[in-house]
Design a protein around this motif. Sequence first.
Motif, PDB file in Angstrom:
ATOM      1  N   ALA A 122      15.896  -7.062   4.901  1.00  0.00           N
ATOM      2  CA  ALA A 122      15.507  -6.665   3.702  1.00  0.00           C
ATOM      3  C   ALA A 122      14.897  -6.391   2.465  1.00  0.00           C
ATOM      4  O   ALA A 122      13.645  -6.061   1.994  1.00  0.00           O
ATOM      5  N   GLU A 123      15.480  -7.742   1.902  1.00  0.00           N
ATOM      6  CA  GLU A 123      14.941  -8.017   0.389  1.00  0.00           C
ATOM      7  C   GLU A 123      13.686  -9.078   0.890  1.00  0.00           C
ATOM      8  O   GLU A 123      12.934  -8.513  -0.703  1.00  0.00           O
TER       9      GLU A 123
ATOM     10  N   SER B 102       0.340  -1.083   0.011  1.00  0.00           N
ATOM     11  CA  SER B 102      -0.066   0.177  -0.550  1.00  0.00           C
ATOM     12  C   SER B 102       0.749   1.386   0.217  1.00  0.00           C
ATOM     13  O   SER B 102       0.066   2.340  -0.184  1.00  0.00           O
ATOM     14  N   ARG B 103       2.150   1.257   0.870  1.00  0.00           N
ATOM     15  CA  ARG B 103       3.186   2.550   0.345  1.00  0.00           C
ATOM     16  C   ARG B 103       4.454   2.412  -0.391  1.00  0.00           C
ATOM     17  O   ARG B 103       5.789   2.392   0.621  1.00  0.00           O
ATOM     18  N   PRO B 104       4.234   2.086  -1.576  1.00  0.00           N
ATOM     19  CA  PRO B 104       6.160   1.345  -2.008  1.00  0.00           C
ATOM     20  C   PRO B 104       6.495   2.698  -2.114  1.00  0.00           C
ATOM     21  O   PRO B 104       7.750   2.317  -1.713  1.00  0.00           O
ATOM     22  N   GLY B 105       6.054   3.853  -1.770  1.00  0.00           N
ATOM     23  CA  GLY B 105       6.874   4.750  -1.998  1.00  0.00           C
ATOM     24  C   GLY B 105       8.330   4.900  -0.616  1.00  0.00           C
ATOM     25  O   GLY B 105       8.815   5.583  -0.695  1.00  0.00           O
ATOM     26  N   GLU B 106       7.457   4.116   0.829  1.00  0.00           N
ATOM     27  CA  GLU B 106       8.365   3.887   1.602  1.00  0.00           C
ATOM     28  C   GLU B 106       9.135   3.183   1.794  1.00  0.00           C
ATOM     29  O   GLU B 106       9.993   3.171   2.633  1.00  0.00           O
ATOM     30  N   VAL B 107       9.100   1.903   0.931  1.00  0.00           N
ATOM     31  CA  VAL B 107       9.976   1.444   0.895  1.00  0.00           C
ATOM     32  C   VAL B 107      11.175   1.779   0.774  1.00  0.00           C
ATOM     33  O   VAL B 107      13.076   0.874   1.815  1.00  0.00           O
TER      34      VAL B 107
ATOM     35  N   ARG C  15      17.297   2.002   1.831  1.00  0.00           N
ATOM     36  CA  ARG C  15      18.464   3.456   2.085  1.00  0.00           C
ATOM     37  C   ARG C  15      18.802   3.140   3.184  1.00  0.00           C
ATOM     38  O   ARG C  15      20.288   4.022   3.542  1.00  0.00           O
ATOM     39  N   LEU C  16      18.085   3.772   4.334  1.00  0.00           N
ATOM     40  CA  LEU C  16      18.655   3.814   5.549  1.00  0.00           C
ATOM     41  C   LEU C  16      19.137   2.635   6.225  1.00  0.00           C
ATOM     42  O   LEU C  16      19.861   3.021   7.057  1.00  0.00           O
ATOM     43  N   GLY C  17      18.415   1.742   5.880  1.00  0.00           N
ATOM     44  CA  GLY C  17      19.579   0.519   6.377  1.00  0.00           C
ATOM     45  C   GLY C  17      20.942  -0.075   6.210  1.00  0.00           C
ATOM     46  O   GLY C  17      21.639   0.161   6.925  1.00  0.00           O
ATOM     47  N   GLU C  18      21.413   0.945   4.456  1.00  0.00           N
ATOM     48  CA  GLU C  18      21.962   0.872   4.073  1.00  0.00           C
ATOM     49  C   GLU C  18      23.172   1.911   4.784  1.00  0.00           C
ATOM     50  O   GLU C  18      24.781   1.252   5.549  1.00  0.00           O
TER      51      GLU C  18
ATOM     52  N   ALA D  29      14.588  -5.219  12.080  1.00  0.00           N
ATOM     53  CA  ALA D  29      15.659  -6.250  10.713  1.00  0.00           C
ATOM     54  C   ALA D  29      15.377  -6.269   9.767  1.00  0.00           C
ATOM     55  O   ALA D  29      16.517  -6.097   9.197  1.00  0.00           O
ATOM     56  N   VAL D  30      15.062  -5.001   9.024  1.00  0.00           N
ATOM     57  CA  VAL D  30      14.944  -4.619   7.360  1.00  0.00           C
ATOM     58  C   VAL D  30      16.423  -3.521   7.460  1.00  0.00           C
ATOM     59  O   VAL D  30      17.433  -3.715   6.586  1.00  0.00           O
ATOM     60  N   LEU D  31      16.414  -3.023   8.844  1.00  0.00           N
ATOM     61  CA  LEU D  31      17.416  -2.024   8.611  1.00  0.00           C
ATOM     62  C   LEU D  31      18.795  -3.010   9.144  1.00  0.00           C
ATOM     63  O   LEU D  31      19.858  -2.426   8.361  1.00  0.00           O
TER      64      LEU D  31
END
Length: 320
Positions: free
Chosen positions: A138-139, A60-65, A70-73, A130-132
Motif C-alpha cells: 500500500a505504501e 490522476s485520482r488522488p482522492g481514491e488513494v 482505509r479499506l485495506g486496514e 496487494a495494496v489491500l
Amino acid sequence: MDLDAVADELYALRPEEFTSARASAVAAARTAGDRELATRIGALRKPSLAAWVSNLLVRSRPGEVEPLLRLGEGLRRAHQDLDGAQLRELSRRQHALIRALSLQARQLAAQAGHPISESVQREVENTLHAVLADPAAAEAWATGRLAKPLSAAVGFPAVAAGARARAGGSAPDEGDSARGEPVKGRQAKDQQAEDQQAKDRQVKAQQVKDRKAEERLRRRLTEARREAEAADRELRTVREAAADADRAAQAAKEDVERLQRRVDDLAEELERARGEHQQARFAERTAREQARTADRRVREASRRAAAAAARLERLASTDS
C-alpha cells in the motif's frame, strides 16, 4: 535536485518518455558534480505498462488513494479479529472499489494514448489486491512510483497468527507439554476448518458478486448496443440529409453559374448597345451640323438669287 523530486517527475511521464528523461536527469546530476545522485537516478527502473497505469491512477485520482488504504486496514483488522460480518461487508466493498478503480485506470490509460489489454488490466487489479493485503505494498503504491505491478498475497498472513494466539491463550507450561500437543493439534485443525469455511464463504460471496457484476455488464452492453444502433440510424439519416443538401447546393451552384453567364452576355450586349448609341448620337450631331450648313447655304443662295433678279430687272428697265 534530489532523488524524490526526480523520481516523482520521471514516474509521472509516459512510458516512452521515461528513458530519455532519466538520461537527461543523470547528465544534469553529473554536471552538478553529484555522482552518487546520478548513480541512484540511473538505477530507477522504467515502469512496465501495468505499473505505469497504476501510477497514473494514483496521480490522476488522488482522492481514491485514501479510501483504498482505509479499506485495506479494515480488511486486515477484520481478518485478524475473524469478524465474519465485517469481512463480508468489507469484501463487498473491496470487490466494488477494485473494479471501479480498475475501470478508471483503463479509461485514464486510453485517454493518455495507451489503451491496455485485459491481461494488463488484471495486473492492475492484482496490484490493488496487494495494496489491500499488504501495508508495504500500500505504501509503495501510494507513492505513484511503481516500476512493476505488485502481486496480491493469497489471503491475509496476519490472520493465522492472530487466530492461534487467541485460540491457544497463554503459552502452556512445561508440565502440560505432553497433553498440550494434542490440544494444539486439535486447535490447529479447528482453526484450519474455520479458515477454510471463511474462505469458502468468501468464494461464494465473490461468485455471487461476480454474477451480479456480469449481469450488470450484460445490461450495460445491451443498452450500449441499443444506443449504438440508434446512433447508427441517426448517422444514416444525417448522411442522407447531408447528401440532399450537397445535391441542392450543387444545383444552386449550377444555377448561379448559368445566371452569371447570362449576366456576362447581357453585360456584353449592353456594352455594344452603349457603343452603338454613342455612334448614333455622334451621327445625329454630324447630320444636324450638316443640315444647319445646308440651310445656311440655301439662305445665302436665295439672297444671291434675289439680288441677281433685282439687278436683272434694273438692267431690263434701263434698256427699255
